[in-house]
Motif scaffolding. Structure first.
Motif, PDB file in Angstrom:
ATOM      1  N   ALA A  56      48.053 156.299  82.508  1.00  0.00           N
ATOM      2  CA  ALA A  56      47.022 155.499  81.846  1.00  0.00           C
ATOM      3  C   ALA A  56      46.434 154.540  82.871  1.00  0.00           C
ATOM      4  CB  ALA A  56      47.623 154.737  80.676  1.00  0.00           C
ATOM      5  N   ALA A  57      45.132 154.607  83.031  1.00  0.00           N
ATOM      6  CA  ALA A  57      44.456 153.792  84.038  1.00  0.00           C
ATOM      7  C   ALA A  57      43.534 152.783  83.378  1.00  0.00           C
ATOM      8  CB  ALA A  57      43.655 154.683  84.978  1.00  0.00           C
ATOM      9  N   SER A  58      43.484 151.603  83.935  1.00  0.00           N
ATOM     10  CA  SER A  58      42.566 150.584  83.433  1.00  0.00           C
ATOM     11  C   SER A  58      42.037 149.787  84.615  1.00  0.00           C
ATOM     12  CB  SER A  58      43.254 149.660  82.436  1.00  0.00           C
ATOM     13  OG  SER A  58      44.336 148.992  83.039  1.00  0.00           O
ATOM     14  N   GLY A  59      40.873 149.189  84.427  1.00  0.00           N
ATOM     15  CA  GLY A  59      40.279 148.409  85.502  1.00  0.00           C
ATOM     16  C   GLY A  59      38.865 148.860  85.798  1.00  0.00           C
ATOM     17  N   ARG A  60      38.390 148.417  86.909  1.00  0.00           N
ATOM     18  CA  ARG A  60      36.998 148.620  87.236  1.00  0.00           C
ATOM     19  C   ARG A  60      36.661 150.078  87.489  1.00  0.00           C
ATOM     20  NH1 ARG A  60      36.053 149.949  92.368  1.00  0.00           N
ATOM     21  NH2 ARG A  60      37.644 149.548  93.948  1.00  0.00           N
ATOM     22  N   ASN A  61      35.637 150.581  86.808  1.00  0.00           N
ATOM     23  CA  ASN A  61      35.037 151.890  87.106  1.00  0.00           C
ATOM     24  C   ASN A  61      36.055 153.009  87.304  1.00  0.00           C
ATOM     25  OD1 ASN A  61      32.504 150.584  87.137  1.00  0.00           O
ATOM     26  ND2 ASN A  61      32.802 150.019  89.274  1.00  0.00           N
ATOM     27  N   VAL A  62      37.092 153.038  86.490  1.00  0.00           N
ATOM     28  CA  VAL A  62      38.145 154.034  86.656  1.00  0.00           C
ATOM     29  C   VAL A  62      37.584 155.439  86.655  1.00  0.00           C
ATOM     30  CG1 VAL A  62      40.191 155.027  85.584  1.00  0.00           C
ATOM     31  CG2 VAL A  62      39.962 152.555  85.753  1.00  0.00           C
ATOM     32  N   GLY A  63      36.619 155.694  85.794  1.00  0.00           N
ATOM     33  CA  GLY A  63      36.061 157.030  85.664  1.00  0.00           C
ATOM     34  C   GLY A  63      35.341 157.528  86.892  1.00  0.00           C
ATOM     35  N   THR A  64      35.037 156.640  87.830  1.00  0.00           N
ATOM     36  CA  THR A  64      34.317 157.044  89.038  1.00  0.00           C
ATOM     37  C   THR A  64      35.236 157.166  90.240  1.00  0.00           C
ATOM     38  OG1 THR A  64      33.824 154.769  89.716  1.00  0.00           O
ATOM     39  CG2 THR A  64      32.285 155.829  88.198  1.00  0.00           C
ATOM     40  N   LEU A  65      36.527 157.015  90.047  1.00  0.00           N
ATOM     41  CA  LEU A  65      37.469 157.009  91.164  1.00  0.00           C
ATOM     42  C   LEU A  65      38.156 158.354  91.357  1.00  0.00           C
ATOM     43  CD1 LEU A  65      39.241 153.588  90.556  1.00  0.00           C
ATOM     44  CD2 LEU A  65      37.358 154.083  92.128  1.00  0.00           C
ATOM     45  N   ASP A  66      38.414 158.686  92.602  1.00  0.00           N
ATOM     46  CA  ASP A  66      39.309 159.800  92.901  1.00  0.00           C
ATOM     47  C   ASP A  66      40.731 159.368  92.543  1.00  0.00           C
ATOM     48  OD1 ASP A  66      37.518 160.295  96.005  1.00  0.00           O
ATOM     49  OD2 ASP A  66      37.160 161.215  94.049  1.00  0.00           O
TER      50      ASP A  66
END
Length: 123
Positions: A23-33
């Protein structure tokens, strides 16, 4: 800053399967590798082995030792998964979820790491 929390580790028999989630949270997670690494007992995180990675566009990459057995995927913009099939005792390790890659996929370096989830495969 990206926060990562792994789950799904545990004990499996050789030949069995496990599915890890992150589970990821934080800035622009969807744009990260994003990716998965693993650390065998006692080796330290600096010696962690690259397991699999997925680019923000969906391209996937795998370490040679897991090709054909493991599958990385994004369930949604904030959840990363690793489906592990045909498990072997040598897959036993602490598995880390990672995000925010710098460099290239030939020599990736990830800025954010989770705390890890233990996978143990018995023979």
């Amino acid at each position: 800053q990206v926060q990562l929390a792994e789950s799904g580790g545990g004990l499996a028999q050789a030949g069995g399967s496990l599915r890890l989630s992150c589970a990821a949270s934080g800035r622009n997670v969807g744009t990260l590798d994003m990716g998965w690494y693993r650390e065998a007992r006692g080796r330290g995180r600096d010696a962690a082995e690259f397991v699999a990675g997925i680019s923000w566009s969906g391209r996937t990459y795998y370490g040679n030792s897991v090709k054909g057995r493991f599958t990385i995927s994004r369930d949604n913009a904030n959840t990363l998964s690793l489906q592990m099939n045909a498990l072997k005792p040598e897959d036993t390790a602490l598995y880390y979820c990672t995000a925010d890659m710098h460099g290239s996929w030939t020599s990736p370096h990830f800025a954010s790491w989770g705390q890890g989830t233990q996978v143990t495969v018995s023979s």
